[in-house]
Write an enzyme that holds these catalytic residues in place. Structure first.
Site, PDB file in Angstrom:
ATOM      1  CB  SER A 132      -0.961  -0.045   1.200  1.00 53.62           C
ATOM      2  OG  SER A 132      -1.933   0.959   1.119  1.00 53.62           O
ATOM      3  CG  ASP A 164      -6.751  -3.615  -3.199  1.00 50.79           C
ATOM      4  OD1 ASP A 164      -7.299  -2.660  -2.632  1.00 50.79           O
ATOM      5  OD2 ASP A 164      -5.562  -3.947  -3.013  1.00 50.79           O
ATOM      6  CG  HIS A 192      -5.466  -2.459   0.371  1.00 50.05           C
ATOM      7  ND1 HIS A 192      -4.896  -2.149  -0.843  1.00 50.05           N
ATOM      8  CD2 HIS A 192      -4.799  -1.718   1.293  1.00 50.05           C
ATOM      9  CE1 HIS A 192      -3.935  -1.261  -0.669  1.00 50.05           C
ATOM     10  NE2 HIS A 192      -3.854  -0.989   0.616  1.00 50.05           N
TER      11      HIS A 192
END
Length: 313
Positions: A88, A256, A289
Site C-alpha cells: 500500500s 481491492d 487490500h
C-alpha cells in the site's frame, strides 16, 4: 511504511503466516520500518511531536528522505544490498523514491497491493474522505496531526458514517474492499494496535492524488507552488524513470478497493518497457487490500512466490 499503521502489522498473524517471520526463516535478515508519526517513530533531533512543526510533511518527505535514510542505515549495518517489501503506502513511497533515483543499495523490490494511481479507487468511505480533504477540510480544523483516536477525527469519521453507502460496522471492508481471508482474531489484534497517526498533510496529498489522477508532489496551489517548485503545477513523479533492470515483483488483487485493478494496470503500463525477465506480476482474483498482509492464505498464494523471486536475484 503503511498509512495509519506501524510495523506491527507485519507480525499480526502466527509466525508461519506472517511475512516477516517467513522471510527470517528463509534466511533473510529482516528489518521492519515504521513511518514517522507512528508510536515507534515520534522522535526528532529538534522538533516535538506535540508541536505543529513536527507534522509539516507529506509522503513526499517519506520518499525523499525517510526511505533513502532507512536503506542507508540498513546497508551500513549489514553491508549487503537490500530486498524491499512494501504494501500500500509502502509501495507508493518506494515508487516515488525510485523514480527520482533516491534509493541506493537496492537488490530487488516486492510491491503488494501497489498504490501509485488512485483515480479508480471505489471504496465509498475513501472517495468521500478524499473529497473532504481536497475541499473545505484542507487545514482540517487547524490540526497538523491526523490521529484517528482523537475526538475531532472521530467526529469526522462519524460524519462520514452518516452516508448510507458506508457500512461503519465493517470499517475495514469500507476502506479496503471485501477481504476474503482474514482471521477474526487477527483483525481484533489489528484493531487493538491500529490505527496510528500520520500528518494531515499526507491525507490531503493522497486526496489530491485521487482527484488529479496523476502521481505528483504536494500541490500547494499556484503561487505557493511557484515558491516551492518554481512552477505553478507540482512536479510529476515519472515512473518510467525507474531503472528497467531492477527486479520487481508485483502482486495485486481483484477485490481491492484501494489498489483498484484499473489503477494497477496504469502502473504496469508505466513499466511496459521494463526488462521482461526482471518484472514478475501476480494477480490474485479473490484478494482485497488487507489480504496481502494479514490473509491466512497469503503464504501459499503470495509469499512463497515472493521468497522464490528474491532468492533468484
Amino acid at each position: 511504511m503503511l498509512l495509519l499503521q506501524d510495523g506491527m502489522t507485519w507480525l499480526l498473524n502466527s509466525p508461519d503466516q506472517s511475512l516477516a517471520f517467513i522471510l527470517a526463516d528463509a534466511g533473510f535478515d529482516v528489518w521492519i520500518g515504521n513511518t514517522r508519526g507512528t508510536r515507534f517513530s515520534r522522535k526528532h533531533v529538534s522538533l516535538d511531536a506535540s508541536r505543529p512543526e513536527y507534522w509539516n510533511w507529506s509522503w513526499d518527505e517519506l520518499a525523499a528522505y525517510d526511505l533513502p535514510a532507512t536503506f542507508d542505515f540498513v546497508y551500513r549495518q549489514t553491508g549487503q544490498q537490500i530486498d524491499y517489501v512494501g504494501h500500500s503506502m509502502g509501495t507508493l513511497v518506494a515508487l516515488a523514491s525510485l523514480s527520482q533515483g533516491q534509493i541506493a543499495n537496492l537488490k530487488s523490490v516486492a510491491l503488494l497491493s501497489p498504490v501509485a494511481y488512485l483515480s479508480h479507487m471505489n471504496t465509498a468511505i475513501g472517495v468521500i474522505a478524499a473529497q473532504a480533504f481536497v475541499g473545505e477540510i484542507t487545514t482540517f480544523f487547524g490540526l497538523s496531526e491526523f490521529n484517528p483516536k482523537e475526538k475531532t477525527i472521530i467526529n469526522f469519521l462519524h460524519t462520514l458514517c452518516a452516508n448510507p453507502n458506508i457500512d461503519c460496522y465493517d470499517l475495514m471492508s469500507s476502506f479496503t474492499g471485501k477481504n476474503c481471508c482474514l482471521n477474526a482474531s487477527t483483525v481484533d489484534v489489528f484493531l487493538r494496535n491500529e490505527p496510528q497517526s500520520t500528518s494531515t498533510k499526507t491525507m490531503v496529498h493522497l486526496a489530491q492524488t485521487v482527484r488529479d489522477g496523476v502521481l505528483s508532489k504536494f500541490d500547494y496551489g499556484g503561487d505557493f507552488n511557484v515558491q516551492h517548485y518554481g512552477q505553478r503545477r507540482p512536479p510529476v513523479y515519472n515512473l518510467t524513470n525507474i531503472p528497467k533492470d531492477l527486479p520487481i515483483f508485483i502482486s495485486y488483487g481483484g477485490k481491492d478497493a484501494l489498489a483498484d485493478v484499473q489503477d494497477v494496470l496504469l502502473l504496469l503500463d508505466s513499466l511496459k518497457l521494463h526488462d521482461g525477465d526482471k518484472l514478475q506480476v501476480q494477480f490474485v482474483k479473490d484478494f482485497a487490500h488487507a489480504d496481502f498482509i494479514m490473509g491466512v492464505t497469503a503464504k501459499e498464494i503470495v509469499y512463497n512466490a515472493l521468497v522464490a523471486f528474491f532468492k533468484r536475484q
